[in-house]
Design a protein around this motif. Structure first.
Motif, PDB file in Angstrom:
ATOM      1  N   SER A  79       0.826  -1.211   0.000  1.00  0.00           N
ATOM      2  CA  SER A  79       0.000   0.000   0.000  1.00  0.00           C
ATOM      3  C   SER A  79       0.858   1.258   0.000  1.00  0.00           C
ATOM      4  O   SER A  79       1.004   1.927   1.026  1.00  0.00           O
ATOM      5  N   PRO A  80       1.432   1.595  -1.144  1.00  0.00           N
ATOM      6  CA  PRO A  80       2.278   2.786  -1.196  1.00  0.00           C
ATOM      7  C   PRO A  80       1.465   4.073  -1.078  1.00  0.00           C
ATOM      8  O   PRO A  80       0.282   4.109  -1.407  1.00  0.00           O
ATOM      9  N   GLY A 109      -3.040  14.368   2.565  1.00  0.00           N
ATOM     10  CA  GLY A 109      -1.644  14.764   2.462  1.00  0.00           C
ATOM     11  C   GLY A 109      -0.837  13.973   1.448  1.00  0.00           C
ATOM     12  O   GLY A 109       0.231  14.416   1.026  1.00  0.00           O
ATOM     13  N   TRP A 110      -1.336  12.801   1.047  1.00  0.00           N
ATOM     14  CA  TRP A 110      -0.589  12.006   0.065  1.00  0.00           C
ATOM     15  C   TRP A 110      -1.433  11.532  -1.117  1.00  0.00           C
ATOM     16  O   TRP A 110      -0.884  11.213  -2.168  1.00  0.00           O
ATOM     17  N   ALA A 111      -2.759  11.478  -0.976  1.00  0.00           N
ATOM     18  CA  ALA A 111      -3.605  10.824  -1.993  1.00  0.00           C
ATOM     19  C   ALA A 111      -3.960  11.704  -3.188  1.00  0.00           C
ATOM     20  O   ALA A 111      -4.535  11.203  -4.158  1.00  0.00           O
ATOM     21  N   HIS A 112      -3.629  12.974  -3.155  1.00  0.00           N
ATOM     22  CA  HIS A 112      -4.034  13.873  -4.250  1.00  0.00           C
ATOM     23  C   HIS A 112      -3.543  13.450  -5.635  1.00  0.00           C
ATOM     24  O   HIS A 112      -4.245  13.689  -6.613  1.00  0.00           O
ATOM     25  N   PRO A 113      -2.372  12.790  -5.774  1.00  0.00           N
ATOM     26  CA  PRO A 113      -1.959  12.412  -7.132  1.00  0.00           C
ATOM     27  C   PRO A 113      -2.645  11.157  -7.684  1.00  0.00           C
ATOM     28  O   PRO A 113      -2.373  10.770  -8.818  1.00  0.00           O
ATOM     29  N   GLU A 138       8.166  12.109   7.166  1.00  0.00           N
ATOM     30  CA  GLU A 138       7.537  11.026   7.928  1.00  0.00           C
ATOM     31  C   GLU A 138       6.974   9.947   7.010  1.00  0.00           C
ATOM     32  O   GLU A 138       7.193   8.754   7.224  1.00  0.00           O
ATOM     33  N   ARG A 139       6.251  10.351   5.975  1.00  0.00           N
ATOM     34  CA  ARG A 139       5.662   9.376   5.058  1.00  0.00           C
ATOM     35  C   ARG A 139       6.736   8.660   4.239  1.00  0.00           C
ATOM     36  O   ARG A 139       6.620   7.483   3.942  1.00  0.00           O
ATOM     37  N   ARG A 140       7.784   9.382   3.879  1.00  0.00           N
ATOM     38  CA  ARG A 140       8.873   8.763   3.113  1.00  0.00           C
ATOM     39  C   ARG A 140       9.541   7.661   3.946  1.00  0.00           C
ATOM     40  O   ARG A 140       9.838   6.586   3.429  1.00  0.00           O
TER      41      ARG A 140
END
Length: 197
Positions: A22-23, A81-85, A169-171
């Protein structure tokens, strides 16, 4: 860029299952073709369900269309914060009733359909990330869902992007080793707590 995150298993498992993860790093230019989208939804359609009740229903939004925008707005701030792309956002719902009455175990049926969907995504060269962090009551209102339809999960689909697209943090999470409980902690034989292997 991370290209393989295959699970480390005690015995070989099917490559699609080993490769599924789940990237959060999604390529903002990544595409999901009509054929790929149709394939993942078709895989979901053929999931097992209790008595063939088929409770899974899907609302599909492509990047840039109003459904995608409304689904994105329903996500928790953390997921936004991460799903927009994501090239595609899919709202998976459970139809809890049919012509015979209450559907047995509808959430379980949606879970099986969602797993088929994400495994087919892997087969298509895509990645998928399932999210429980979204406004379920808001989804009912925004999409005028029938009273017998319950939102379950939003699934982001797309192409894998570079971890450098993520905050620190996510990286770190993206690059950390994948972990699961051992087989001995989840599969028992003879009595509860006694590992079968």
């Amino acid at each position: 860029m991370t290209t393989s995150r295959d699970a480390e298993t005690s015995v070989p498992i099917h490559p699609l299952i080993a490769a599924r993860w789940s990237p959060r790093a999604l390529d903002p230019d990544g595409k999901v073709t009509d054929e790929q989208l149709r394939a993942v939804l078709e895989a979901a359609r053929w999931a097992p369900s209790n008595g063939n009740t088929q409770p899974a229903r899907f609302l599909v939004g492509r990047r840039g269309d109003p459904v995608h925008e409304r689904l994105f707005d329903l996500l928790s701030k953390r997921n936004q914060g991460w799903a927009h792309p994501a090239a595609v956002l899919v709202l998976a719902c459970a139809a809890t009733e049919n012509e015979k009455g209450r559907v047995p175990m509808p959430e379980y049926g949606v879970g099986l359909a969602a797993e088929n969907l994400v495994l087919q995504a892997v087969a298509e060269g895509l990645v998928a990330h399932q999210m429980g962090g979204f406004d379920k009551e808001g989804a009912k209102l925004v999409f005028s869902l029938p009273a017998d339809v319950e939102p379950q999960v939003v699934i982001a689909l797309g192409a894998l992007g570079s971890p450098d697209l993520l905050d620190e943090e996510r990286r770190a999470k993206e690059l950390a080793p994948r972990r699961r409980l051992s087989l001995g902690e989840i599969a028992f034989g003879g009595e509860w707590g006694t590992p079968v292997f």
